[in-house]
Design a protein around this motif. Structure first.
Motif, PDB file in Angstrom:
ATOM      1  N   ARG A  79       0.831  -1.208   0.000  1.00 29.32           N
ATOM      2  CA  ARG A  79       0.000   0.000   0.000  1.00 29.32           C
ATOM      3  C   ARG A  79       0.864   1.256   0.000  1.00 29.32           C
ATOM      4  O   ARG A  79       0.579   2.234  -0.704  1.00 29.32           O
ATOM      5  N   LEU A  80       1.937   1.259   0.788  1.00 28.40           N
ATOM      6  CA  LEU A  80       2.848   2.399   0.805  1.00 28.40           C
ATOM      7  C   LEU A  80       3.486   2.620  -0.559  1.00 28.40           C
ATOM      8  O   LEU A  80       3.636   3.760  -1.000  1.00 28.40           O
ATOM      9  N   ARG A  81       3.875   1.533  -1.235  1.00 25.99           N
ATOM     10  CA  ARG A  81       4.460   1.663  -2.574  1.00 25.99           C
ATOM     11  C   ARG A  81       3.477   2.355  -3.507  1.00 25.99           C
ATOM     12  O   ARG A  81       3.842   3.243  -4.272  1.00 25.99           O
ATOM     13  N   ALA A  82       2.207   1.959  -3.439  1.00 24.97           N
ATOM     14  CA  ALA A  82       1.186   2.576  -4.291  1.00 24.97           C
ATOM     15  C   ALA A  82       1.024   4.062  -3.965  1.00 24.97           C
ATOM     16  O   ALA A  82       0.877   4.895  -4.869  1.00 24.97           O
ATOM     17  N   ILE A  83       1.059   4.410  -2.694  1.00 24.45           N
ATOM     18  CA  ILE A  83       0.934   5.811  -2.275  1.00 24.45           C
ATOM     19  C   ILE A  83       2.110   6.620  -2.799  1.00 24.45           C
ATOM     20  O   ILE A  83       1.938   7.719  -3.348  1.00 24.45           O
ATOM     21  N   LEU A  84       3.322   6.092  -2.668  1.00 21.76           N
ATOM     22  CA  LEU A  84       4.505   6.814  -3.134  1.00 21.76           C
ATOM     23  C   LEU A  84       4.509   6.938  -4.650  1.00 21.76           C
ATOM     24  O   LEU A  84       4.858   7.986  -5.198  1.00 21.76           O
ATOM     25  N   ASP A  85       4.121   5.877  -5.345  1.00 22.23           N
ATOM     26  CA  ASP A  85       4.056   5.936  -6.808  1.00 22.23           C
ATOM     27  C   ASP A  85       3.020   6.959  -7.257  1.00 22.23           C
ATOM     28  O   ASP A  85       3.237   7.688  -8.229  1.00 22.23           O
ATOM     29  N   SER A  86       1.911   7.044  -6.544  1.00 21.36           N
ATOM     30  CA  SER A  86       0.873   8.028  -6.862  1.00 21.36           C
ATOM     31  C   SER A  86       1.408   9.448  -6.680  1.00 21.36           C
ATOM     32  O   SER A  86       1.055  10.349  -7.434  1.00 21.36           O
ATOM     33  N   ALA A  87       2.267   9.626  -5.692  1.00 20.09           N
ATOM     34  CA  ALA A  87       2.849  10.949  -5.443  1.00 20.09           C
ATOM     35  C   ALA A  87       3.731  11.402  -6.597  1.00 20.09           C
ATOM     36  O   ALA A  87       3.950  12.595  -6.780  1.00 20.09           O
ATOM     37  N   LEU A  88       4.225  10.452  -7.393  1.00 18.45           N
ATOM     38  CA  LEU A  88       5.056  10.782  -8.552  1.00 18.45           C
ATOM     39  C   LEU A  88       4.252  10.956  -9.828  1.00 18.45           C
ATOM     40  O   LEU A  88       4.804  11.336 -10.857  1.00 18.45           O
ATOM     41  N   ALA A  89       2.970  10.658  -9.770  1.00 16.78           N
ATOM     42  CA  ALA A  89       2.133  10.721 -10.968  1.00 16.78           C
ATOM     43  C   ALA A  89       2.047  12.148 -11.498  1.00 16.78           C
ATOM     44  O   ALA A  89       2.089  13.115 -10.730  1.00 16.78           O
ATOM     45  N   PRO A  90       1.920  12.300 -12.840  1.00 20.22           N
ATOM     46  CA  PRO A  90       1.781  13.649 -13.420  1.00 20.22           C
ATOM     47  C   PRO A  90       0.601  14.375 -12.773  1.00 20.22           C
ATOM     48  O   PRO A  90      -0.444  13.805 -12.522  1.00 20.22           O
ATOM     49  N   GLY A  91       0.819  15.644 -12.508  1.00 19.19           N
ATOM     50  CA  GLY A  91      -0.241  16.453 -11.918  1.00 19.19           C
ATOM     51  C   GLY A  91      -0.229  16.467 -10.403  1.00 19.19           C
ATOM     52  O   GLY A  91      -0.881  17.289  -9.787  1.00 19.19           O
ATOM     53  N   HIS A  92       0.521  15.533  -9.777  1.00 17.24           N
ATOM     54  CA  HIS A  92       0.609  15.520  -8.315  1.00 17.24           C
ATOM     55  C   HIS A  92       1.657  16.547  -7.901  1.00 17.24           C
ATOM     56  O   HIS A  92       2.760  16.559  -8.402  1.00 17.24           O
ATOM     57  N   ARG A  93       1.311  17.409  -6.964  1.00 23.56           N
ATOM     58  CA  ARG A  93       2.224  18.469  -6.548  1.00 23.56           C
ATOM     59  C   ARG A  93       2.835  18.137  -5.187  1.00 23.56           C
ATOM     60  O   ARG A  93       2.159  17.675  -4.296  1.00 23.56           O
TER      61      ARG A  93
END
Length: 193
Positions: free
Chosen positions: A176-190
């Motif tokens: 779950r943490l990996r998914a959260i961190l990967d989401s933080a790198l997604a385009p549009g995430h500030r």
């Protein structure tokens, strides 16, 4: 994005690596150097070579294994790590400690405890997200948030400028943490910083 799992054996190291950890830190507080080296060899055999292995506190074990070492504020060994040519990270709970660690040659900062944690009772007072953000802004090396970090607050650490998070109790949440961190790198995430 760094996902730093702090474990006590090769089985957990292997599991952590498979479930998204980019760094596995071996923490054997009551073991001697010989035992740490033996377990460290098992850890190296259990993880993919792309996973960074870090020995907690013991520069001699790290030098023998040719892995990085993490040193707390009260741990000796910075000069020995430099002499041995091994990378080291350093704990910091203040901007001054973080700047000093960077000046010493640390390759990363373990900043915290961000929140109170029972995993390390001597961690000092929690620095909170604002303290983490101040440390992130003060240094040019990666800052990894530690202390009370879990899936409910990891995104706050990234938003504060951290290059990743480190977990002890939160190891069970690695997917779950990996998914959260990967989401933080997604385009549009500030993020800050």
């Amino acid at each position: 994005m760094i996902l730093h799992a702090i474990v006590a054996d090769a089985r957990m190291a292997g599991w952590a690596a498979v479930h998204g950890a980019t760094v596995v830190q071996l923490r054997l507080k009551d073991a001697g150097t010989l035992e740490r080296v033996a377990v460290g060899r098992e850890v190296l055999a259990a993880v993919d070579p792309s996973v960074i292995v870090v020995m907690n506190d013991d520069v001699e074990a790290a030098a023998t294994l040719r892995v990085a070492v993490h040193l707390g504020q009260d741990d000796p060994g910075v000069e020995r790590a430099r002499q041995a040519g091994i990378a080291f990270g350093r704990s910091a709970g203040t901007v001054e400690e973080a700047r000093e660690a960077e000046a010493m040659g640390a390759t990363y900062i373990g900043a915290g405890a961000v929140w109170a944690t029972p995993s390390k009772t001597d961690a000092g007072p929690a620095i909170g997200v604002d303290g983490l953000a101040a440390i992130c802004a003060a240094v040019s090396i990666p800052v990894v948030a530690i202390g009370g970090v879990d899936s409910s607050n990891a995104a706050l650490c990234v938003a504060a400028g951290a290059g990743g998070v480190a977990v002890i109790r939160g190891v069970a949440e690695l997917p779950r943490l990996r998914a959260i961190l990967d989401s933080a790198l997604a385009p549009g995430h500030r993020t800050r910083g």
